[in-house]
Design a protein around this motif. Structure first.
Motif, mmCIF file in Angstrom:
data_model
loop_
_atom_site.group_PDB
_atom_site.id
_atom_site.type_symbol
_atom_site.label_atom_id
_atom_site.label_comp_id
_atom_site.label_asym_id
_atom_site.label_seq_id
_atom_site.Cartn_x
_atom_site.Cartn_y
_atom_site.Cartn_z
ATOM 1 N N UNK A 198 0.832 -1.187 -0.132
ATOM 2 C CA UNK A 198 -0.051 0.139 -0.016
ATOM 3 C C UNK A 198 0.899 1.157 -0.055
ATOM 4 N N UNK A 199 2.027 1.109 0.635
ATOM 5 C CA UNK A 199 2.842 2.404 0.661
ATOM 6 C C UNK A 199 3.506 2.591 -0.656
ATOM 7 N N UNK A 200 3.773 1.326 -1.075
ATOM 8 C CA UNK A 200 4.476 1.460 -2.517
ATOM 9 C C UNK A 200 3.515 2.005 -3.414
ATOM 10 N N UNK A 201 2.384 1.837 -3.452
ATOM 11 C CA UNK A 201 1.583 2.328 -4.559
ATOM 12 C C UNK A 201 1.101 3.809 -4.525
ATOM 13 N N UNK A 202 1.400 4.316 -3.270
ATOM 14 C CA UNK A 202 1.268 5.674 -2.871
ATOM 15 C C UNK A 202 2.812 6.362 -3.420
ATOM 16 N N UNK A 203 3.913 5.752 -3.348
ATOM 17 C CA UNK A 203 5.195 6.061 -3.578
ATOM 18 C C UNK A 203 5.423 6.296 -5.144
ATOM 19 N N UNK A 204 4.615 5.190 -5.730
ATOM 20 C CA UNK A 204 4.539 5.348 -7.181
ATOM 21 C C UNK A 204 4.011 6.429 -7.785
ATOM 22 N N UNK A 205 2.611 6.721 -7.291
ATOM 23 C CA UNK A 205 1.772 7.750 -7.607
ATOM 24 C C UNK A 205 2.415 9.143 -7.632
ATOM 25 N N UNK A 206 3.089 9.210 -6.759
ATOM 26 C CA UNK A 206 3.833 10.397 -6.547
ATOM 27 C C UNK A 206 5.100 10.494 -7.500
ATOM 28 N N UNK A 207 5.843 9.413 -7.545
ATOM 29 C CA UNK A 207 6.804 9.619 -8.670
ATOM 30 C C UNK A 207 6.295 9.911 -9.898
ATOM 31 N N UNK A 208 5.280 9.067 -10.170
ATOM 32 C CA UNK A 208 4.803 9.501 -11.573
ATOM 33 C C UNK A 208 4.241 10.944 -11.675
ATOM 34 N N UNK A 209 3.699 11.427 -10.668
ATOM 35 C CA UNK A 209 3.280 12.881 -10.817
ATOM 36 C C UNK A 209 4.455 13.840 -11.206
ATOM 37 N N UNK A 210 5.637 13.500 -10.661
ATOM 38 C CA UNK A 210 6.899 14.344 -10.648
ATOM 39 C C UNK A 210 7.488 14.110 -11.851
ATOM 40 N N UNK A 211 7.281 12.931 -12.664
ATOM 41 C CA UNK A 211 8.549 12.675 -13.643
ATOM 42 C C UNK A 211 8.127 13.718 -14.815
ATOM 43 N N UNK A 212 9.039 14.196 -15.579
ATOM 44 C CA UNK A 212 8.598 15.042 -16.744
ATOM 45 C C UNK A 212 7.865 14.266 -18.022
ATOM 46 N N UNK A 213 6.731 14.669 -18.381
ATOM 47 C CA UNK A 213 6.004 13.900 -19.400
ATOM 48 C C UNK A 213 6.753 14.242 -20.669
ATOM 49 N N UNK A 214 7.418 15.183 -20.880
ATOM 50 C CA UNK A 214 8.013 15.863 -22.327
ATOM 51 C C UNK A 214 9.268 14.763 -22.421
ATOM 52 N N UNK A 215 9.816 14.193 -21.534
ATOM 53 C CA UNK A 215 11.095 13.526 -21.477
ATOM 54 C C UNK A 215 10.633 12.133 -20.995
ATOM 55 N N UNK A 216 9.681 11.538 -20.388
ATOM 56 C CA UNK A 216 9.179 10.099 -20.219
ATOM 57 C C UNK A 216 7.957 9.653 -20.469
ATOM 58 N N UNK A 217 8.038 8.610 -21.209
ATOM 59 C CA UNK A 217 6.534 7.831 -21.080
ATOM 60 C C UNK A 217 6.624 6.760 -20.040
ATOM 61 N N UNK A 218 5.738 6.922 -19.101
ATOM 62 C CA UNK A 218 5.593 6.532 -18.093
ATOM 63 C C UNK A 218 4.737 5.376 -17.814
ATOM 64 N N UNK A 219 5.097 3.780 -17.611
ATOM 65 C CA UNK A 219 4.009 2.962 -17.323
ATOM 66 C C UNK A 219 4.249 2.225 -15.945
ATOM 67 N N UNK A 220 3.068 2.744 -15.302
ATOM 68 C CA UNK A 220 3.123 2.064 -13.915
ATOM 69 C C UNK A 220 2.697 0.419 -14.057
#
Length: 336
Positions: A17-39
């Motif tokens: 459950x902590x991991x899901x929250x961590x991943x959500x935050x990391x995804x929100x911070x990654x630059x969408x102009x530079x990265x295609x992010x797939x959880x």
């Protein structure tokens, strides 16, 4: 062309459950102009990605690829945010090594070693200015005699904890010998923690947590420390994740000498264990002696907005988006 990032979350323990929250935050911070992010969720039942339309796509475990709308997606890098097994204990790292997929965390060997608190202490115990509490490591085969062995070798009070657990799951502070058997059972029976228990003598002092990472240029960066003050008996699972039970002070109130000493110790720990990416070191500063006592190292530390590492990144004067970008760039350079 954008870098394809597999953002690995979930896991096999209660820390999912902590991991899901961590991943959500990391995804929100990654630059969408530079990265295609797939959880990517990894659970005991399945490995999968859920797209924006809510469609579930299984992972092809032969090469960790996805088939989305008849198009095969292959990743450039894995950003691992699984706390506990199999993302923090070296299992995934070994798999990624076999399929030649770069990842943001420590190697398989370092990850496996550092999940074992007792073995880690044995390797670090002779670092200058670093102290380790007296301890006993218990295995399932000697479980029935564990309480007797602890009583013979250690002085009360004790910390009893799973040797390969995280988030303080299964941990107990023991003040009397009568409390010890129940505490040992709780630690031994904690889910997916390896059936090993570490019992340590209690150290009285201030508690700190401090991150360190190697940036894309190869430089070791020690982040500002966080002091942890809790209203609980110790910094347990509830203190970590229930708002209002803990005060976290970043940057911590340490003298210049203490800051320099802590930074040197943490760099030595990072190098000694051959760490990669970001890690977090937890330690006590003993009240009477001003000695730094090692608690543990976390190679996949929490990454919610309130977690220690993001706090420390902000205190360092860095944006989380730049920080995570540095980790990805460093992982890609390491693979060249």
């Amino acid at each position: 062309m954008k870098i394809k990032v597999a953002l690995i979350t979930g896991g096999y323990t209660g820390e999912a459950e902590v991991s899901y929250k961590s991943a959500s935050f990391v995804q929100s911070q990654l630059d969408t102009e530079k990265y295609d992010v797939y959880p990517i969720t990894i659970s005991l039942a399945s490995w999968f990605h859920v797209d924006d339309a809510g469609v579930k796509h299984p992972v092809n475990r032969e090469d960790f690829s996805l088939t989305v709308n008849e198009h095969i997606v292959k990743f450039d890098v894995a950003f691992i945010v699984i706390h506990g097994t199999p993302g923090e204990d070296g299992r995934l790292q070994g798999y990624f090594d076999m399929i030649n997929l770069p990842y943001t965390s420590c190697s398989a060997l370092t990850s496996a070693l550092t999940m074992n608190k007792g073995y880690t202490k044995a390797i670090l115990k002779d670092i200058p200015n670093l102290f380790v509490a007296n301890s006993v490591l218990l295995f399932e085969s000697g479980r029935k005699d564990g309480a007797t062995l602890v009583e013979k070798q250690l002085h009360l009070p004790y910390f009893v904890k799973p040797n390969a657990g995280g988030s303080s799951i299964g941990m107990t502070k023991v003040k009397t010998l009568e409390e010890l058997p129940l505490a040992l059972d709780k630690a031994f029976d904690a889910e997916n923690t390896g059936k090993q228990v570490l019992v340590e003598e209690f150290v009285t002092g201030r508690e700190f947590s401090q991150g360190i990472f190697r940036n894309a240029g190869g430089e070791l960066i020690v982040l500002p420390a966080t002091e942890v003050r809790t209203t609980r008996e110790f910094f347990d699972f509830e203190a970590k994740y229930i708002p209002g039970l803990t005060e976290e002070i970043t940057p911590a109130d340490l003298s210049s000498e203490q800051q320099q000493r802590a930074a040197q110790i943490i760099k030595e720990i990072y190098v000694r264990l051959n760490c990669k990416g970001m890690v977090r070191v937890d330690f006590f500063l003993e009240q009477e002696t001003d000695h730094f006592y090692f608690i543990e190292i976390n190679t996949i530390p929490g990454q919610t907005a309130q977690s220690f590492i993001p706090q420390q990144v902000r205190a360092y004067g860095m944006k989380e988006s730049d920080f995570y970008g540095q980790l990805i760039d460093a992982a890609l350079q390491k693979s060249l």
